[in-house]
Scaffold this motif. Structure first.
Motif, short mmCIF file in Angstrom:
data_model
loop_
_atom_site.label_atom_id
_atom_site.label_comp_id
_atom_site.label_asym_id
_atom_site.label_seq_id
_atom_site.Cartn_x
_atom_site.Cartn_y
_atom_site.Cartn_z
N ASP A 9 0.81 -1.22 0.00
CA ASP A 9 0.00 0.00 0.00
C ASP A 9 0.85 1.27 0.00
O ASP A 9 0.34 2.37 0.22
N GLN A 10 2.15 1.12 -0.25
CA GLN A 10 3.05 2.26 -0.33
C GLN A 10 3.56 2.39 -1.77
O GLN A 10 3.98 1.40 -2.36
N LEU A 11 3.50 3.59 -2.32
CA LEU A 11 4.01 3.83 -3.67
C LEU A 11 5.39 4.47 -3.56
O LEU A 11 5.53 5.57 -3.02
N TYR A 12 6.40 3.76 -4.05
CA TYR A 12 7.77 4.29 -4.07
C TYR A 12 8.02 4.95 -5.42
O TYR A 12 7.60 4.44 -6.47
N ILE A 13 8.74 6.07 -5.39
CA ILE A 13 8.94 6.87 -6.60
C ILE A 13 10.42 7.21 -6.73
O ILE A 13 11.03 7.77 -5.81
#
Length: 260
Positions: free
Chosen positions: A223-227
């Motif tokens: 549920d975490q978006l890494y960019i």
């Protein structure tokens, strides 16, 4: 809220890959293509470290048998194992006779086959949750294409899905969430956008770095978006090249694996 979880100034951060089996709660791998480096971000401790390669590495895909990764180096594909001492190449997996540029290739029986050509710089692909659509960006043209994807991996029905203009920058790396939303990094646009399956813009995340390169879901619950971002040519941007993380309110999909 978007968090900066690593201020390392990657020249060209790329290829974020969530590895749930590594560390206490999983780790994110990503590369710096221009510095020829592989980085690891540990979810539990928040610590990030890395190692250098002899040549540029653009991406990694986990092997289905659990024995490390297939890594895309500048000159070849290799079987790579990773432990606390760093990456170790355990032999070439594929050595293309004529490495392609500006296109989309498919691995079939340990052989690279060109399946689509583009006008310039292409990036990572993303697959819809039902496995029936593959997305691929042509950064130079400013277009994200969609293909029909068969169960056997054949691509048909190429069509323009998204076209970027002006301040939007250019489409770069991307990923799909479990609801079918397509998250696209905007190179030169300083943002990541979520598009619905019909191409409608649904949400935009603004980053404090203009060259946004890719994104991937991670965390124990995906549920975490890494960019990832790039610092190359952006000396005036304090957070260019950093790794960012945000909880966007949707979950992602497990990373695909490669049958070796």
């Amino acid at each position: 809220m978007i968090q900066c979880v690593w201020r390392g100034r990657a020249r060209l951060g790329k290829g974020p890959l969530w590895c749930p089996e590594q560390g206490e709660a999983g780790r994110l791998l990503f590369v710096d293509i221009l510095r020829r480096a592989l980085h690891v971000h540990d979810f539990a401790s928040g610590r990030t470290w890395g190692w250098s390669f002899e040549e540029a590495c653009s991406w990694l895909v986990p092997r289905a048998d659990g024995d490390g990764f297939i890594a895309g180096l500048a000159s070849r594909l290799v079987h790579l194992r990773l432990d606390e001492n760093g990456p170790r190449i355990v032999g070439d997996w594929v050595t293309p006779e004529e490495p392609g540029r500006g296109g989309l290739a498919r691995l079939v029986d340990a052989e690279l086959r060109q399946v689509d050509y583009s006008s310039g710089v292409t990036s990572e692909t993303a697959v819809s949750p039902d496995g029936r659509t593959l997305y691929h960006s042509d950064r130079a043209a400013g277009v994200v294409y969609a293909f029909d994807l068969s169960p056997g991996g054949e691509l048909t029905g190429k069509r323009e899905h998204l076209r970027f203009h002006g301040a939007q920058g250019y489409p770069d790396g991307m990923t799909c969430d479990a609801e079918g939303g397509l998250w696209v990094a905007h190179w030169g646009g300083g943002r990541v956008s979520r598009f619905l399956p019909d191409g409608t813009l649904d949400e935009t995340l603004i980053l404090p770095a203009s060259r946004v390169t890719s994104c991937a879901f991670g965390g124990p619950e995906l549920d975490q978006l890494y960019i990832t971002t790039a610092a190359d040519g952006r000396d005036q941007e304090a957070l260019a090249g950093s790794l960012f993380r945000v909880a966007p309110g949707v979950r992602g999909l497990a990373a695909p694996v490669l049958v070796a």
